[in-house]
Scaffold this motif. Structure first.
Motif, short mmCIF file in Angstrom:
data_model
loop_
_atom_site.label_atom_id
_atom_site.label_comp_id
_atom_site.label_asym_id
_atom_site.label_seq_id
_atom_site.Cartn_x
_atom_site.Cartn_y
_atom_site.Cartn_z
N TRP A 35 0.90 -1.31 0.03
CA TRP A 35 -0.06 0.11 -0.01
C TRP A 35 0.86 1.17 -0.17
CZ3 TRP A 35 0.63 3.18 4.23
CH2 TRP A 35 1.18 2.60 5.38
N LEU A 36 0.35 2.36 -0.56
CA LEU A 36 1.02 3.50 -0.62
C LEU A 36 0.15 4.80 -0.23
CD1 LEU A 36 2.81 2.99 -4.15
CD2 LEU A 36 3.87 2.83 -1.90
N ASN A 37 0.41 5.64 0.65
CA ASN A 37 -0.46 6.65 1.02
C ASN A 37 0.26 7.95 0.05
OD1 ASN A 37 2.03 7.99 2.08
ND2 ASN A 37 1.61 7.17 4.08
N SER A 38 -0.62 9.03 0.40
CA SER A 38 -0.35 10.26 -0.41
C SER A 38 1.16 10.74 -0.42
CB SER A 38 -1.33 11.26 -0.19
OG SER A 38 -1.01 11.72 1.19
N GLU A 39 1.79 10.75 0.74
CA GLU A 39 2.99 11.18 0.63
C GLU A 39 4.06 10.13 0.00
OE1 GLU A 39 4.22 13.94 1.99
OE2 GLU A 39 2.13 14.45 2.15
N HIS A 40 3.83 8.92 0.10
CA HIS A 40 4.64 7.78 -0.57
C HIS A 40 4.49 8.18 -2.22
CE1 HIS A 40 3.85 5.04 2.91
NE2 HIS A 40 4.90 5.33 2.79
N LEU A 41 3.10 8.34 -2.65
CA LEU A 41 3.11 8.73 -4.13
C LEU A 41 3.79 9.91 -4.30
CD1 LEU A 41 -1.04 7.72 -4.10
CD2 LEU A 41 1.01 6.56 -5.20
N LYS A 42 3.65 10.88 -3.70
CA LYS A 42 4.54 12.20 -4.13
C LYS A 42 5.97 11.83 -4.33
CE LYS A 42 1.22 15.10 -1.66
NZ LYS A 42 0.88 16.11 -0.63
N ARG A 43 6.39 11.24 -3.24
CA ARG A 43 7.91 10.87 -3.17
C ARG A 43 8.25 10.17 -4.43
NH1 ARG A 43 11.24 7.43 1.45
NH2 ARG A 43 13.16 7.26 -0.11
N LEU A 44 7.55 9.04 -4.70
CA LEU A 44 7.99 8.04 -5.74
C LEU A 44 7.91 8.78 -7.09
CD1 LEU A 44 6.35 4.84 -4.55
CD2 LEU A 44 8.48 5.47 -4.26
N GLU A 45 6.69 9.90 -7.15
CA GLU A 45 6.71 10.46 -8.51
C GLU A 45 8.11 11.35 -8.58
OE1 GLU A 45 3.74 13.66 -10.94
OE2 GLU A 45 3.81 13.48 -8.55
N GLU A 46 8.49 12.01 -7.42
CA GLU A 46 9.32 13.07 -7.56
C GLU A 46 10.89 12.27 -7.82
OE1 GLU A 46 11.84 15.69 -4.19
OE2 GLU A 46 9.63 15.61 -4.10
N GLU A 47 11.07 10.97 -7.31
CA GLU A 47 12.21 10.15 -7.49
C GLU A 47 12.21 9.33 -8.69
OE1 GLU A 47 13.30 8.09 -3.75
OE2 GLU A 47 13.05 9.88 -2.82
N LYS A 48 10.90 9.55 -9.63
CA LYS A 48 10.75 9.01 -10.71
C LYS A 48 10.78 7.35 -10.86
CE LYS A 48 13.86 12.58 -12.85
NZ LYS A 48 12.61 13.25 -13.42
N PHE A 49 10.07 6.99 -9.94
CA PHE A 49 9.65 5.47 -9.80
C PHE A 49 8.29 5.26 -10.74
CE2 PHE A 49 12.29 5.49 -6.16
CZ PHE A 49 13.10 4.03 -6.21
N PHE A 50 7.44 6.44 -10.58
CA PHE A 50 6.22 6.35 -11.49
C PHE A 50 6.72 7.10 -12.82
CE2 PHE A 50 3.76 5.57 -7.63
CZ PHE A 50 2.75 4.97 -8.22
N ASN A 63 1.78 1.54 15.58
CA ASN A 63 2.70 1.08 15.46
C ASN A 63 4.05 1.93 15.58
OD1 ASN A 63 3.72 1.21 12.55
ND2 ASN A 63 1.54 0.99 12.21
N ARG A 64 5.24 1.22 15.79
CA ARG A 64 6.41 1.98 16.12
C ARG A 64 6.81 2.69 14.98
NH1 ARG A 64 9.94 -1.73 20.31
NH2 ARG A 64 8.68 -1.67 21.98
N GLU A 68 6.88 7.67 10.56
CA GLU A 68 7.84 7.59 9.44
C GLU A 68 6.94 7.41 8.26
OE1 GLU A 68 8.59 6.20 12.61
OE2 GLU A 68 10.35 7.22 12.90
N LEU A 69 6.01 6.28 8.27
CA LEU A 69 5.26 5.71 7.12
C LEU A 69 4.57 6.92 6.93
CD1 LEU A 69 4.14 2.61 8.48
CD2 LEU A 69 5.75 2.81 6.60
N GLN A 70 3.71 7.65 7.65
CA GLN A 70 2.90 9.02 7.51
C GLN A 70 3.81 10.12 6.81
OE1 GLN A 70 1.19 9.70 11.13
NE2 GLN A 70 -0.68 8.79 10.62
N GLU A 71 5.14 10.18 7.11
CA GLU A 71 5.90 11.15 6.40
C GLU A 71 6.22 10.82 5.04
OE1 GLU A 71 9.04 11.29 9.29
OE2 GLU A 71 8.09 12.64 10.64
#
Length: 254
Positions: free
Chosen positions: A160-175, A234-235, A239-242
Motif C-alpha cells: 500500500w502507498l499513502n499520498s506522501e509515498h506517491l508524491k515521493r515516488l513520482e519525484e524520485e522517478k519511480f512512477f 505501530n512504531r 515515518e510511514l505517514q511522512e
C-alpha cells in the motif's frame, strides 16, 4: 449497463480483488464498503464500531485498488493520471497495488483409473505447454488465454502507498508517465521480484534503472505489505505517514 464480451474477465478479476480487500479490512475489525456510484475510489474504510465501543479516534480511508497478474519476476501497475493526482493530493487516500501469482494445473482426473498412463502423459504435456507460453499471457486474447491456461488458484500479495509515498515516488522517478494507443495518460509503477536469503523481496524500478551504487537496494519495509500497519498504531507509523517506505530510510544507512 452490461459487461462487454471483451471486458468481462477484467471486470471479474478487478471486482474479486476489491472484495478480497473488503474481507481483509473486516477481519481486522474495520468497516469497508465498495463505492457506488464511481467516485474514483474503490473502497471506503472506516472505524465506526471502534469509535463507538472503544473510543477510538475517527479514521476514514479512500482506497483505490490496482491489480496485476504477476508473470515470472516482474509486473506493472497502471494508474490513470487523473486518478494519480487525486490520490496524491488527498491525505486520506491510499493506493493498494495487488499482484496475483497464478497457480496453473492440468485436470488431475482424480477419480479416473489411468491404466495405460495416457492421462498422466496428457497432464504432463498440458502443464508443460502452459509453462512454456505463460510469458506471453498478456498478449493473448481472452478466448485464447482461457483455452490455454487453467488458473486454479491465485497467491494474492500486495503493498500500500499513502499520498506522501506517491508524491515521493513520482519525484524520485519511480512512477513513469505513459500514453497508450488511444491517447490515455497513465502513471506506471514497475516492480521486479528477486530472491534473497531472507526470502523473496521486490524492487520498485526507476525509469532509468535503480542506482547500482546505492548502499542497499530499494526494498520496501515489511510494514508496506500489510494494511495492519496502515490501520493500527505501530512504531513505524510516524515515518510511514511522512513518506518513508524503503529499508534505506532507516537512519542506520545514513
Amino acid at each position: 449497463m452490461g459487461i462487454a464480451p471483451n471486458e468481462y474477465r477484467n471486470f471479474y478479476f478487478g471486482t474479486g480483488i476489491e472484495y478480497f480487500f473488503v474481507s481483509q479490512f473486516y477481519l481486522m475489525g474495520y468497516e469497508a464498503y465498495t463505492t457506488n456510484p464511481d467516485i474514483g475510489y474503490d473502497l471506503i474504510v472506516t472505524n465506526q464500531c471502534r469509535m463507538k465501543y472503544k473510543g477510538a479516534e475517527r479514521i476514514n480511508y479512500n482506497i483505490q485498488v490496482k491489480s496485476s497478474i504477476r508473470i515470472k519476476d516482474y509486473t506493472r501497475f497502471y494508474v490513470p493520471v487523473d486518478d494519480f493526482n487525486m490520490l496524491k493530493n488527498n491525505k486520506e487516500a491510499v493506493l493498494i497495488c495487488s499482484y496475483h501469482k497464478p497457480t496453473m494445473q492440468a485436470d488431475p482426473c482424480s477419480f479416473v483409473y489411468d491404466r495405460t498412463g495416457d492421462l498422466s502423459m496428457d497432464k504432463a504435456i498440458d502443464e508443460g505447454a502452459m509453462a512454456t507460453f505463460i510469458d506471453n499471457y498478456h498478449n493473448y486474447s481472452i478466448d485464447d488465454a482461457e483455452r490455454m491456461f487453467k488458473f486454479v488458484n491465485f497467491d494474492v500479495q500486495y503493498f500500500w502507498l499513502n499520498s506522501e509515498h506517491l508524491k515521493r515516488l513520482e519525484e524520485e522517478k519511480f512512477f513513469v508517465k505513459y500514453k497508450d494507443s488511444k491517447g490515455r495518460l497513465y502513471m506506471i509503477l514497475s516492480v521486479k521480484f528477486v530472491k534473497e536469503e531472507v526470502g523473496e523481496q521486490f524492487l520498485l524500478v526507476k525509469k532509468d534503472g535503480n542506482d547500482e551504487h546505492s548502499i542497499v537496494p530499494d526494498y520496501m519495509v515489511f510494514e508496506m505489505r500489510s494494511v495492519y500497519y496502515l490501520l493500527n498504531e505501530n512504531r513505524s507509523k510516524t515515518e510511514l505517514q511522512e513518506g518513508k517506505l524503503f529499508i534505506y530510510d532507516n537512519p542506520v544507512y545514513n
